[in-house]
Design an enzyme around this catalytic site. Structure first.
Site, PDB file in Angstrom:
ATOM      1  N   ASP A 123       0.828  -1.197   0.000  1.00  0.00           N
ATOM      2  CA  ASP A 123       0.000   0.000   0.000  1.00  0.00           C
ATOM      3  C   ASP A 123       0.874   1.263   0.000  1.00  0.00           C
ATOM      4  O   ASP A 123       1.847   1.342   0.752  1.00  0.00           O
ATOM      5  CB  ASP A 123      -0.878  -0.027   1.270  1.00  0.00           C
ATOM      6  CG  ASP A 123      -1.985   0.994   1.229  1.00  0.00           C
ATOM      7  OD1 ASP A 123      -2.797   0.955   0.288  1.00  0.00           O
ATOM      8  OD2 ASP A 123      -2.048   1.849   2.138  1.00  0.00           O
TER       9      ASP A 123
ATOM     10  N   GLU B  30       1.886  -0.387  -4.949  1.00  0.00           N
ATOM     11  CA  GLU B  30       0.952   0.659  -5.342  1.00  0.00           C
ATOM     12  C   GLU B  30       1.730   1.967  -5.412  1.00  0.00           C
ATOM     13  O   GLU B  30       2.128   2.520  -4.400  1.00  0.00           O
ATOM     14  CB  GLU B  30      -0.185   0.790  -4.315  1.00  0.00           C
ATOM     15  CG  GLU B  30      -1.253   1.743  -4.812  1.00  0.00           C
ATOM     16  CD  GLU B  30      -2.018   2.478  -3.715  1.00  0.00           C
ATOM     17  OE1 GLU B  30      -3.087   3.018  -4.014  1.00  0.00           O
ATOM     18  OE2 GLU B  30      -1.533   2.539  -2.567  1.00  0.00           O
TER      19      GLU B  30
HETATM   20  C1  NOJ Z   1      -4.438   2.914  -1.029  1.00  0.00           C
HETATM   21  C2  NOJ Z   1      -5.590   1.993  -0.842  1.00  0.00           C
HETATM   22  O1  NOJ Z   1      -5.819   1.305  -2.048  1.00  0.00           O
HETATM   23  C3  NOJ Z   1      -6.753   2.843  -0.399  1.00  0.00           C
HETATM   24  O2  NOJ Z   1      -7.956   2.128  -0.393  1.00  0.00           O
HETATM   25  C4  NOJ Z   1      -6.442   3.422   0.951  1.00  0.00           C
HETATM   26  O3  NOJ Z   1      -7.453   4.333   1.309  1.00  0.00           O
HETATM   27  C5  NOJ Z   1      -5.101   4.163   0.954  1.00  0.00           C
HETATM   28  N1  NOJ Z   1      -4.082   3.470   0.243  1.00  0.00           N
HETATM   29  C6  NOJ Z   1      -4.616   4.380   2.362  1.00  0.00           C
HETATM   30  O4  NOJ Z   1      -4.159   3.199   2.934  1.00  0.00           O
END
Ligand code: NOJ
Length: 538
Positions: A200, A263
């Site tokens: 993440d 990500e």
């Molecule tokens: C990316 C995640 O995909 C999202 O759903 C989340 O709100 C943020 N990161 C914070 O962790």
């Protein structure tokens, strides 16, 4: 040996919304186990699970209170182990989400940090004095992704940093204890048979806070933010790469090495640095997800993604959706340039999407995505062509964006509505007792049951695409078809398979060949507008 993930298709599970085995209206781990046959029948190579950890659920579970357990609402660690074993029996890999940028407010470290200004745990987070004579102004002008300041003041007057919701305090990655903790968390899950990790906000962990400096504030997403602030204090710091070199050493000790996908909402060249051979394996290619329905845009993003990945010896990942964005069948049915936030605020009625057009384009886009060299991530419900549920009532919304924006942004709940498995019945087969987000009355039309019975359904299209892709996916070469690839048509060869995507409204004549699959009905060898086809040509 060629790593398994290079051409894999991973099915993204949003655990609260796949299937509810215990009838509390919330999806759970046992529910996931019960639906693994669906994933296997789809032809995916594995699943990626969004967070299932103990959490107050202030941000859909991305606010983790304990990184080594399962939230009791979703099951137990034993349920998780059963699920992993059941997946492996079916030949499916299991990837899980790891959330290293922040913890939940409820995490014991943060609770200890709050207890006293002198607690050593304060150094595990980012606490600073405020500005102004009495320190009552936030330390910088930074905004939280969900709206409002990125700093919150605690009772003793100090401020802590949260790039996301106030319930998600950012960790201090300069602290060795934080680094050691995450090495241990990676080992904890790897030892339980997990095959890989989705990381993440992988590009936000390390911060440059000395001196603290204001940002040029811009509207738009991360791409705009980085463009306006090239030396960004908390996004894409060069030092973050050392974290991933370290993780690479941890994960390479396993056989097979545990896979990673990051990500990172970054433009190509900055993105692929995360996938250098001694760092992570893959990074989501969001430029493809963000591209408009336009052949030139697709040509450009495909060519640059392949070239950039090749520079570091890897292949791109392709995504068209996830739990954070409006579902494509709705988006692609809206006039170009529509602001999705305004559209959601109008409950999806202004403008009214052309659902038939959006659905056709989303199916064509799926054939484009699944034909490209590299891996693909399919978000649950994409295989059903699910549209966004744009008219969720305000009182049902849970996304912190809704609160943080002062009710000007409805947020992401519309793509998280529990899946329809049956045409009718309690929560359309999701569970026996309703669903945590309301499902629309027409949900059953999109159900697995309805689509099983219809050979022309999106579900059958995905199954066939995933089956056929196995014949060409391992050979990572893409050759543009110079004759066809022009104007509104994207065309290239993958081995013997010719992929043709017509993004325009006018029909296009296909060359001689055997039609293997098409996203809509063909008229002989004529490909209608907003349609894609795969042909065997020799
Ligand atoms: C990316 C995640 O995909 C999202 O759903 C989340 O709100 C943020 N990161 C914070 O962790």
């Amino acid at each position: 040996m060629r790593p398994w993930w290079r051409d894999a298709v991973l099915y993204q599970v949003y655990p609260r919304s796949l299937a509810d085995a215990d009838g509390d209206g919330v999806g759970d781990i046992a529910g996931i186990t019960s639906r693994l046959d669906h994933v296997a029948a789809l032809g995916a190579d594995g699943v990626w699970l969004s967070p299932f950890y103990p959490s107050p659920w202030a941000d859909g579970g991305y606010d983790v209170a304990d990184f080594r357990d399962v939230d009791p609402m979703l099951g137990t660690l034993a349920d998780f182990e059963t699920m992993v074993a059941a997946a492996h029996e079916r030949g499916l890999r299991v990837m899980i989400d790891i959330v290293p940028n922040h913890t939940s407010q409820a995490h014991p470290w943060f609770q200890a940090a709050l207890a006293s200004p002198d607690a050593p745990e304060r150094d595990l987070y980012v606490f600073r004095r405020g500005r102004g004579p009495d320190g009552s102004e936030p330390p910088t002008n930074w905004r939280s992704t969900f709206g409002g300041p990125a700093w919150t003041r605690v009772a003793d007057g100090a401020w802590y940093l949260h790039v996301f919701a106030p319930e998600q305090p950012d960790l201090n990655w300069d602290h060795p204890r934080v680094r050691e903790e995450f090495r241990d968390i990676l080992r904890f899950w790897s030892d339980r048979g997990v095959d890989g990790f989705r990381i993440d906000v992988a590009y936000a962990l390390v911060k440059d806070l000395d001196p603290l400096r204001d940002l040029v504030l811009v509207t738009g997403g991360r791409f705009e933010d980085i463009a306006a602030n090239p030396d960004h204090p908390f996004l894409d710091r060069p030092e973050v790469h050392e974290v991933y070199r370290d993780w690479n050493r941890v994960l390479s000790a396993y056989d097979p090495p545990r896979a990673t996908v990051a990500e990172v909402w970054l433009p190509g060249e900055r993105r692929v640095r995360y996938t250098r051979p001694d760092e992570l394996d893959q990074a989501f290619n969001f430029e493809f997800l963000l591209a408009p329905w336009d052949a030139d845009a697709y040509r450009q993003v495909i060519a640059s993604s392949l070239a950039e990945a090749a520079q570091v010896g890897t292949v791109p990942t392709w995504v068209v959706g996830n739990h954070d964005v409006v579902r494509k069948p709705s988006l692609l049915g809206l006039p170009e340039g529509t602001d999705p936030r305004a559209w959601l605020l109008a409950d999806g009625r202004d403008p009214e999407p052309d659902t038939e057009l959006g659905g056709a384009r989303a199916r064509a886009l799926a054939l484009l995505e699944l034909s490209l060299p590299g891996s693909a991530y399919v978000y649950q419900g994409e295989e059903l062509g699910l549209p966004e549920v744009a008219d969720l009532p305000a009182e049902a919304l849970e996304d912190p964006r809704w609160r943080g924006s002062g009710h000007t942004d409805k947020g992401r709940d519309g793509c998280r509505v529990p899946l329809p498995w049956t045409r009718e019945g309690s929560s359309f087969g999701f569970g026996s007792n309703g669903s945590w987000l309301p499902q629309p009355s027409w949900w059953g039309e999109f159900s697995v049951e309805a689509q099983e019975a219809d050979p022309g359904s999106t579900l059958h299209l995905y199954r066939e695409a995933l089956r056929l892709r196995r014949s060409f996916a391992a050979d990572e070469v893409l050759v543009w078809d110079d004759a066809l690839n022009r104007g509104p048509v994207v065309a290239f060869r993958r081995g013997e398979v010719l992929v043709v995507v017509n993004t325009g409204p006018d029909p296009v004549r296909l060359p001689r060949g055997e039609v293997l699959l098409a996203s809509g009905e063909l008229d002989g060898m004529v490909l209608p507008g907003d349609t894609a086809a795969w042909l065997r040509v020799t």
